[in-house]
Design a protein around this motif. Structure first.
Motif, PDB file in Angstrom:
ATOM      1  N   GLY A  34       6.812   0.023 -14.432  1.00  0.00           N
ATOM      2  CA  GLY A  34       5.386  -0.168 -14.139  1.00  0.00           C
ATOM      3  C   GLY A  34       5.112  -1.573 -13.644  1.00  0.00           C
ATOM      4  O   GLY A  34       4.303  -2.301 -14.216  1.00  0.00           O
ATOM      5  N   LYS A  35       5.778  -1.956 -12.558  1.00  0.00           N
ATOM      6  CA  LYS A  35       5.825  -3.361 -12.156  1.00  0.00           C
ATOM      7  C   LYS A  35       4.508  -3.923 -11.638  1.00  0.00           C
ATOM      8  O   LYS A  35       4.393  -5.139 -11.475  1.00  0.00           O
ATOM      9  CB  LYS A  35       6.907  -3.542 -11.092  1.00  0.00           C
ATOM     10  CG  LYS A  35       8.313  -3.279 -11.599  1.00  0.00           C
ATOM     11  CD  LYS A  35       9.336  -3.481 -10.500  1.00  0.00           C
ATOM     12  CE  LYS A  35      10.747  -3.186 -10.986  1.00  0.00           C
ATOM     13  NZ  LYS A  35      11.743  -3.364  -9.893  1.00  0.00           N
ATOM     14  N   THR A  36       3.505  -3.081 -11.373  1.00  0.00           N
ATOM     15  CA  THR A  36       2.223  -3.616 -10.916  1.00  0.00           C
ATOM     16  C   THR A  36       1.378  -4.151 -12.064  1.00  0.00           C
ATOM     17  O   THR A  36       0.260  -4.626 -11.843  1.00  0.00           O
ATOM     18  CB  THR A  36       1.418  -2.555 -10.139  1.00  0.00           C
ATOM     19  OG1 THR A  36       1.184  -1.414 -10.965  1.00  0.00           O
ATOM     20  CG2 THR A  36       2.173  -2.124  -8.891  1.00  0.00           C
ATOM     21  N   VAL A  37       1.914  -4.094 -13.281  1.00  0.00           N
ATOM     22  CA  VAL A  37       1.250  -4.666 -14.457  1.00  0.00           C
ATOM     23  C   VAL A  37       2.262  -5.529 -15.203  1.00  0.00           C
ATOM     24  O   VAL A  37       3.431  -5.151 -15.341  1.00  0.00           O
ATOM     25  CB  VAL A  37       0.686  -3.572 -15.390  1.00  0.00           C
ATOM     26  CG1 VAL A  37       0.238  -4.167 -16.717  1.00  0.00           C
ATOM     27  CG2 VAL A  37      -0.485  -2.868 -14.728  1.00  0.00           C
ATOM     28  N   GLU A  55      -0.136  -7.679 -11.389  1.00  0.00           N
ATOM     29  CA  GLU A  55       0.752  -8.130 -10.316  1.00  0.00           C
ATOM     30  C   GLU A  55       0.012  -7.966  -8.993  1.00  0.00           C
ATOM     31  O   GLU A  55      -0.367  -6.857  -8.620  1.00  0.00           O
ATOM     32  CB  GLU A  55       2.036  -7.301 -10.314  1.00  0.00           C
ATOM     33  CG  GLU A  55       3.001  -7.649  -9.207  1.00  0.00           C
ATOM     34  CD  GLU A  55       3.479  -9.071  -9.240  1.00  0.00           C
ATOM     35  OE1 GLU A  55       2.957  -9.874  -8.433  1.00  0.00           O
ATOM     36  OE2 GLU A  55       4.360  -9.387 -10.069  1.00  0.00           O
ATOM     37  N   LYS A  61       9.354   0.510  -6.506  1.00  0.00           N
ATOM     38  CA  LYS A  61       9.728   1.388  -7.618  1.00  0.00           C
ATOM     39  C   LYS A  61      10.998   2.135  -7.239  1.00  0.00           C
ATOM     40  O   LYS A  61      11.050   2.817  -6.211  1.00  0.00           O
ATOM     41  CB  LYS A  61       8.598   2.375  -7.910  1.00  0.00           C
ATOM     42  CG  LYS A  61       8.937   3.383  -9.003  1.00  0.00           C
ATOM     43  CD  LYS A  61       7.805   4.387  -9.190  1.00  0.00           C
ATOM     44  CE  LYS A  61       8.150   5.430 -10.242  1.00  0.00           C
ATOM     45  NZ  LYS A  61       7.066   6.430 -10.407  1.00  0.00           N
ATOM     46  N   GLN A  79       4.789   0.034  -4.018  1.00  0.00           N
ATOM     47  CA  GLN A  79       3.537   0.096  -4.777  1.00  0.00           C
ATOM     48  C   GLN A  79       2.717  -1.154  -4.484  1.00  0.00           C
ATOM     49  O   GLN A  79       3.203  -2.282  -4.606  1.00  0.00           O
ATOM     50  CB  GLN A  79       3.820   0.199  -6.279  1.00  0.00           C
ATOM     51  CG  GLN A  79       4.489   1.494  -6.684  1.00  0.00           C
ATOM     52  CD  GLN A  79       4.677   1.605  -8.185  1.00  0.00           C
ATOM     53  OE1 GLN A  79       4.818   0.598  -8.894  1.00  0.00           O
ATOM     54  NE2 GLN A  79       4.677   2.822  -8.698  1.00  0.00           N
ATOM     55  N   TRP A  84      -3.472   0.466 -10.233  1.00  0.00           N
ATOM     56  CA  TRP A  84      -2.840   1.193 -11.331  1.00  0.00           C
ATOM     57  C   TRP A  84      -2.191   2.459 -10.789  1.00  0.00           C
ATOM     58  O   TRP A  84      -2.873   3.325 -10.205  1.00  0.00           O
ATOM     59  CB  TRP A  84      -3.857   1.573 -12.391  1.00  0.00           C
ATOM     60  CG  TRP A  84      -3.902   0.648 -13.567  1.00  0.00           C
ATOM     61  CD1 TRP A  84      -2.849   0.139 -14.257  1.00  0.00           C
ATOM     62  CD2 TRP A  84      -5.087   0.143 -14.216  1.00  0.00           C
ATOM     63  NE1 TRP A  84      -3.288  -0.655 -15.294  1.00  0.00           N
ATOM     64  CE2 TRP A  84      -4.653  -0.667 -15.293  1.00  0.00           C
ATOM     65  CE3 TRP A  84      -6.447   0.326 -14.009  1.00  0.00           C
ATOM     66  CZ2 TRP A  84      -5.535  -1.312 -16.144  1.00  0.00           C
ATOM     67  CZ3 TRP A  84      -7.332  -0.312 -14.840  1.00  0.00           C
ATOM     68  CH2 TRP A  84      -6.880  -1.126 -15.905  1.00  0.00           C
ATOM     69  N   ASP A  87       2.844   5.046 -13.710  1.00  0.00           N
ATOM     70  CA  ASP A  87       3.725   4.314 -14.612  1.00  0.00           C
ATOM     71  C   ASP A  87       3.066   3.054 -15.167  1.00  0.00           C
ATOM     72  O   ASP A  87       3.161   2.764 -16.369  1.00  0.00           O
ATOM     73  CB  ASP A  87       5.052   3.978 -13.928  1.00  0.00           C
ATOM     74  CG  ASP A  87       4.869   3.219 -12.619  1.00  0.00           C
ATOM     75  OD1 ASP A  87       3.720   3.070 -12.167  1.00  0.00           O
ATOM     76  OD2 ASP A  87       5.889   2.766 -12.056  1.00  0.00           O
ATOM     77  N   SER A  88       2.363   2.308 -14.322  1.00  0.00           N
ATOM     78  CA  SER A  88       1.740   1.072 -14.801  1.00  0.00           C
ATOM     79  C   SER A  88       0.518   1.346 -15.678  1.00  0.00           C
ATOM     80  O   SER A  88       0.213   0.576 -16.602  1.00  0.00           O
ATOM     81  CB  SER A  88       1.363   0.177 -13.624  1.00  0.00           C
ATOM     82  OG  SER A  88       0.561   0.855 -12.690  1.00  0.00           O
ATOM     83  N   LYS A  91       2.001   2.222 -18.972  1.00  0.00           N
ATOM     84  CA  LYS A  91       2.506   0.973 -19.558  1.00  0.00           C
ATOM     85  C   LYS A  91       1.365   0.166 -20.182  1.00  0.00           C
ATOM     86  O   LYS A  91       1.504  -0.381 -21.274  1.00  0.00           O
ATOM     87  CB  LYS A  91       3.205   0.159 -18.470  1.00  0.00           C
ATOM     88  CG  LYS A  91       3.687  -1.215 -18.886  1.00  0.00           C
ATOM     89  CD  LYS A  91       4.356  -1.900 -17.698  1.00  0.00           C
ATOM     90  CE  LYS A  91       4.819  -3.303 -18.015  1.00  0.00           C
ATOM     91  NZ  LYS A  91       5.504  -3.933 -16.857  1.00  0.00           N
ATOM     92  N   THR A  92       0.232   0.108 -19.486  1.00  0.00           N
ATOM     93  CA  THR A  92      -0.930  -0.615 -20.005  1.00  0.00           C
ATOM     94  C   THR A  92      -1.430   0.009 -21.303  1.00  0.00           C
ATOM     95  O   THR A  92      -1.675  -0.696 -22.297  1.00  0.00           O
ATOM     96  CB  THR A  92      -2.062  -0.608 -18.958  1.00  0.00           C
ATOM     97  OG1 THR A  92      -1.595  -1.197 -17.748  1.00  0.00           O
ATOM     98  CG2 THR A  92      -3.268  -1.385 -19.461  1.00  0.00           C
TER      99      THR A  92
END
Length: 224
Positions: A34-37, A55, A61, A79, A84, A87-88, A91-92
């Motif tokens: 979930g790399k955008t968070v 992020e 991804k 992404q 959001w 996955d992100s 994750k949040t």
């Protein structure tokens, strides 16, 4: 920019530039998913806190190939930052639950989201369900939650709905920098809803602009 530098600090030209957390105290976890968070734990003035940040850069991804399927191949999906994805969002929600139930930490959210991904694939991947899980986790939060929209940051669309302080007024407070922006719709989108046709736009201009009314009256009377 890398939000980790904002949180933990960074060396610039050999000198240390401090971040929001006490020096050396920020530790990210679940960084590969979930790399955008960006989520982690740190200390601010010696107090332990849970941290969720955004992020802002585009991320990749990686979906590995299925070893049981000979024709399967690795897939790399791009992404966008400040969005959001399933996955992100999950994750949040998971991080908020961990900070609340397991650790009892105050929570700080650096909010800079443009909303949820609305693609067909993400809808099938239940992005809305994971967004609802964020709401459930915040409703259940028993410790102080601070939401901050940073300078030049924005909180738009479904992201505003998910983080609205009214869902848990006893625990959540929201603050925004004077240069931050927020709202459900972009100004252009809101204008398209209010003003359906060009005629309505012109009528509004004539109501609000005295100089335009004078020019129209001169035109009607035949003056140059």
């Amino acid at each position: 920019y890398d939000p980790r530098h904002m949180l933990g600090g960074v060396k610039v030209d050999g000198s240390w530039q401090g971040g929001w957390c006490d020096e050396g105290s920020f530790h990210e976890y679940m960084g590969g998913w979930g790399k955008t968070v960006v989520v982690g734990r740190g200390r601010c003035g010696g107090l332990p806190v849970g941290i969720i940040a955004v992020e802002t850069r585009s991320m990749e991804k990686h979906i590995p190939a299925d070893p049981q399927e000979p024709t399967s191949r690795d897939v790399i999906e791009l992404q966008a930052g400040q969005v959001w994805y399933p996955d992100s969002a999950y994750k949040t929600a998971q991080a908020i639950r961990d900070f609340n139930r397991g650790e009892g930490l105050p929570l700080v959210i650096f909010a800079n989201w443009r909303g949820f991904s609305g693609g067909t694939r993400d809808m099938f991947a239940e992005v809305l369900k994971y967004g609802a899980m964020i709401v459930d986790a915040l409703v259940d939060y028993k410790h102080p939650v601070t939401i901050y929209i940073p300078p030049n940051g924005e909180l738009r669309g479904g992201a505003w709905v998910v983080l609205d302080p009214k869902i848990n007024e006893e625990s959540i407070e929201m603050f925004a920098d004077v240069d931050a922006r927020g709202g459900i719709l972009e100004p252009a989108g809101a204008a398209e809803i209010v003003f359906k046709k060009d005629k309505q736009v012109v009528e509004m201009m004539q109501r609000c602009d005295e100089q335009l009314r004078d020019l129209d009256s001169k035109k009607t009377s035949g003056q140059d």
